[in-house]
Scaffold this active site. Structure first.
Site, PDB file in Angstrom:
ATOM      1  N   ASP A   1       0.881  -1.153   0.000  1.00 37.18           N
ATOM      2  CA  ASP A   1       0.000   0.000   0.000  1.00 37.18           C
ATOM      3  C   ASP A   1       0.932   1.221   0.000  1.00 37.18           C
ATOM      4  OD1 ASP A   1      -1.821   1.757   2.498  1.00 37.18           O
ATOM      5  OD2 ASP A   1      -2.334   1.649   0.369  1.00 37.18           O
TER       6      ASP A   1
ATOM      7  N   ASP B   1      -0.056   5.166   0.869  1.00 40.85           N
ATOM      8  CA  ASP B   1      -0.236   6.158   1.943  1.00 40.85           C
ATOM      9  C   ASP B   1      -0.069   5.485   3.300  1.00 40.85           C
ATOM     10  OD1 ASP B   1      -2.870   7.124  -0.154  1.00 40.85           O
ATOM     11  OD2 ASP B   1      -1.089   8.338   0.173  1.00 40.85           O
TER      12      ASP B   1
ATOM     13  N   SER C   1      -3.055   0.665  -4.218  1.00 38.08           N
ATOM     14  CA  SER C   1      -3.557   1.772  -3.411  1.00 38.08           C
ATOM     15  C   SER C   1      -5.034   2.041  -3.637  1.00 38.08           C
ATOM     16  CB  SER C   1      -2.777   3.046  -3.773  1.00 38.08           C
ATOM     17  OG  SER C   1      -3.372   4.179  -3.186  1.00 38.08           O
TER      18      SER C   1
ATOM     19  N   ASN D   1      -6.348   4.853  -3.036  1.00 41.20           N
ATOM     20  CA  ASN D   1      -6.475   6.287  -3.286  1.00 41.20           C
ATOM     21  C   ASN D   1      -6.888   6.537  -4.727  1.00 41.20           C
ATOM     22  OD1 ASN D   1      -5.954   9.067  -3.744  1.00 41.20           O
ATOM     23  ND2 ASN D   1      -4.525   9.076  -2.033  1.00 41.20           N
TER      24      ASN D   1
ATOM     25  N   HIS E   1      -9.603   9.491   5.548  1.00 39.83           N
ATOM     26  CA  HIS E   1      -8.155   9.407   5.363  1.00 39.83           C
ATOM     27  C   HIS E   1      -7.482  10.355   6.335  1.00 39.83           C
ATOM     28  CE1 HIS E   1      -8.830   7.195   1.671  1.00 39.83           C
ATOM     29  NE2 HIS E   1      -9.704   8.120   1.331  1.00 39.83           N
TER      30      HIS E   1
ATOM     31  N   LYS F   1      -9.497  -2.435  -2.189  1.00 37.97           N
ATOM     32  CA  LYS F   1      -9.280  -3.313  -1.044  1.00 37.97           C
ATOM     33  C   LYS F   1     -10.364  -3.015  -0.016  1.00 37.97           C
ATOM     34  CE  LYS F   1      -5.364  -1.193  -0.800  1.00 37.97           C
ATOM     35  NZ  LYS F   1      -4.093  -0.687  -0.252  1.00 37.97           N
TER      36      LYS F   1
ATOM     37  N   ASP G   1      -0.966  -0.519   6.024  1.00 40.93           N
ATOM     38  CA  ASP G   1      -1.105   0.151   7.307  1.00 40.93           C
ATOM     39  C   ASP G   1      -2.529   0.130   7.848  1.00 40.93           C
ATOM     40  OD1 ASP G   1      -2.003   3.538   6.901  1.00 40.93           O
ATOM     41  OD2 ASP G   1      -1.916   2.080   5.263  1.00 40.93           O
TER      42      ASP G   1
END
Lengths: 178, 311
Positions: free
Chosen positions: B33, B35, B66, B68, B194, B225, B250
């Site tokens: 991942d 971020d 990711s 994002n 976030h 995810k 994370d």
């Protein structure tokens, strides 16, 4: 207050009003990501000391011709999801509004009829508060929907079934004296 | 025990020393991942660029996955470079923006060519990065504030992504399209919020998707995810073997669950969203669902993986 820039990183720097102790979500046709940001900031700053209240959970407000606009429930869900906490909902089917009415007027639930067109708000509240419930078919609900719940073995669905129904509230007139 | 088995209840063991070599040794590649793992805001996690360099020298693959949906993979490639990571190319990066576009291409344009009208248009709730990926996939976008549906080529999908320009009007427009049961509702990712660099939070795609689902009465197909579609995209392009691949993330509810769902062993890094106490709480829980959120291993930072690689 005006936001200090065009992006969320800027919005997160706008000063927060120190006196705010609650976020109240109602019908807001000007709802935006920026407002959602600010709501989240107040809720995180205050934690349990900042209330999160929603006026109601209606999913949609029907318009003519089968179209609909998003209801307050959508905005409440957006805030609840971002903040990862549940709102206190004032409106039907929660009993808070009935409690308001009952405390101001001398209401005997056993001798009071709740009249509504929506099963998951009007009828559910009426049933939960011990009122007799009457469904009118001039609104969003069809008789087929009621039959579906009636035939279900799920107790939650059973509590959506009204005691009575009429095609329209005008059908009540003949029962009332001159 | 070494190897990369993804089965059984994970036990959230700190990775260090001999254990580190046992786990990293057999791995052919790592999925990261971004971020909270490689960087936080505009700062690379100290040691992260060196880790990627050491992986490259050890002959292990590094791919990136990711949730994002703000940036195109081209922008992400530039970001990697700007933050000091060498040798990461757009083709190594799987963002939810890219994968949502690939998903929509498959569903609207793929397998039989649709009904001859080019697959229909997509109404995107999101920024330029997301819109660009959808266009690059060969799809056409519906504009904002258009007249009633039916006036132009039909909208065959509503795509909800990270949209910091989200408004009630756009929500209403999306619902108009979703009255057609053939119109897909797709979300780039489920993330509810976030982190911002100062410890505050900004609302995520998940909160906007909740609004659209509530208004339309539909459930969104979520590309990102912990769902496995992005792993399918990775396998199709690079053919990774899950039993020899590690997932590093994370966020327990997305990265670690994603690893579990794809049959990967998982490593939680503590430089991002999730705290070790949360992982331990999931481990102590009676719920079967909670157990799937427990990582196999954890590290304080991915820099801690460096000693597990050959010199």
């Amino acid at each position: 207050a005006a936001l200090p820039g065009p992006a969320p990183a800027d919005w997160a720097q706008a000063p927060l009003d120190p006196a705010v102790r609650a976020v109240l979500v109602g019908f807001d046709e000007h709802f935006s990501y920026a407002k959602l940001c600010q709501a989240l900031r107040y809720l995180l700053r205050g934690g349990p000391d900042c209330l999160l209240v929603g006026t109601n959970r209606d999913h949609r407000l029907p318009l003519e011709g089968g179209a609909a606009i998003p209801g307050t429930g959508c905005l409440v869900k957006a805030v609840e999801t971002a903040a990862q906490r549940e709102a206190f909902i004032v409106g039907k089917p929660n009993r808070y509004m009935f409690d308001c009415v009952a405390s101001e007027f001398d209401i005997d639930p056993a001798r009071t009829i709740m009249v509504g067109d929506r099963l998951d708000t009007d009828i559910l509240m009426g049933n939960s508060c011990g009122l007799t419930t009457l469904l009118t078919l001039t609104g969003v609900t069809t008789l087929d929907e009621v039959k579906g719940h009636q035939e279900s073995s799920c107790p939650a669905r059973q509590s959506l079934v009204p005691d009575y129904y009429v095609d329209s509230i005008a059908d009540l007139l003949p029962a009332l004296g001159d | 025990r070494g190897g990369c088995s993804g089965g059984g209840m994970a036990s959230c063991r700190r990775l260090s020393g001999a254990g580190l070599r046992e786990v990293l040794g057999p791995a052919q590649g790592l999925l990261f991942d971004c971020d909270g793992v490689l960087w936080a805001g505009e700062r690379a996690v100290p040691g992260a660029p060196e880790l990627l360099e050491r992986l490259r020298r050890s002959g292990k693959a590094a791919l990136f996955v990711s949730n994002n949906s703000r940036r195109s993979v081209a922008e992400l490639e530039r970001r990697f470079s700007r933050l000091g990571f060498r040798g990461v190319r757009a083709e190594h990066v799987f963002s939810s923006a890219l994968c949502s576009a690939l998903f929509l291409r498959q569903r609207l344009l793929g397998g039989g060519g649709g009904n001859g009208n080019g697959g229909g248009r997509v109404f995107v709730l999101g920024g330029e990065g997301l819109r660009g990926e959808v266009r690059d996939a060969g799809l056409r976008l519906a504009g904002e504030g258009e007249p009633a549906p039916g006036a132009a080529e039909p909208v065959r999908a509503v795509l909800v992504g990270y949209d910091d320009q989200f408004t009630f009007a756009k929500l209403a427009q999306a619902c108009g399209y979703l009255r057609d049961p053939q119109c897909l509702l797709v979300a780039t990712d489920p993330d509810p919020w976030h982190p911002l660099s100062d410890g505050q939070r900004t609302p995520g795609t998940g909160s906007l998707t909740a609004a659209v689902e509530t208004a339309s009465g539909r459930k969104a197909l979520v590309v990102g995810k912990p769902n496995t579609y992005m792993f399918d995209c990775i396998v199709e392009r690079f053919g990774v073997d899950p039993s020899r691949t590690l997932m590093v993330g994370d966020r327990l509810e997305t990265d670690i669950l994603f690893g579990k769902n794809c049959g990967l062993s998982t490593i939680l890094t503590l430089t991002g969203v999730s705290r070790l106490e949360e992982a331990q709480a999931y481990m102590a829980s009676d719920s079967a669902a909670a157990k799937d959120l427990v990582p196999n291993y954890y590290v304080d930072s991915i820099a801690d993986l460096i000693p597990g690689l050959d010199e």
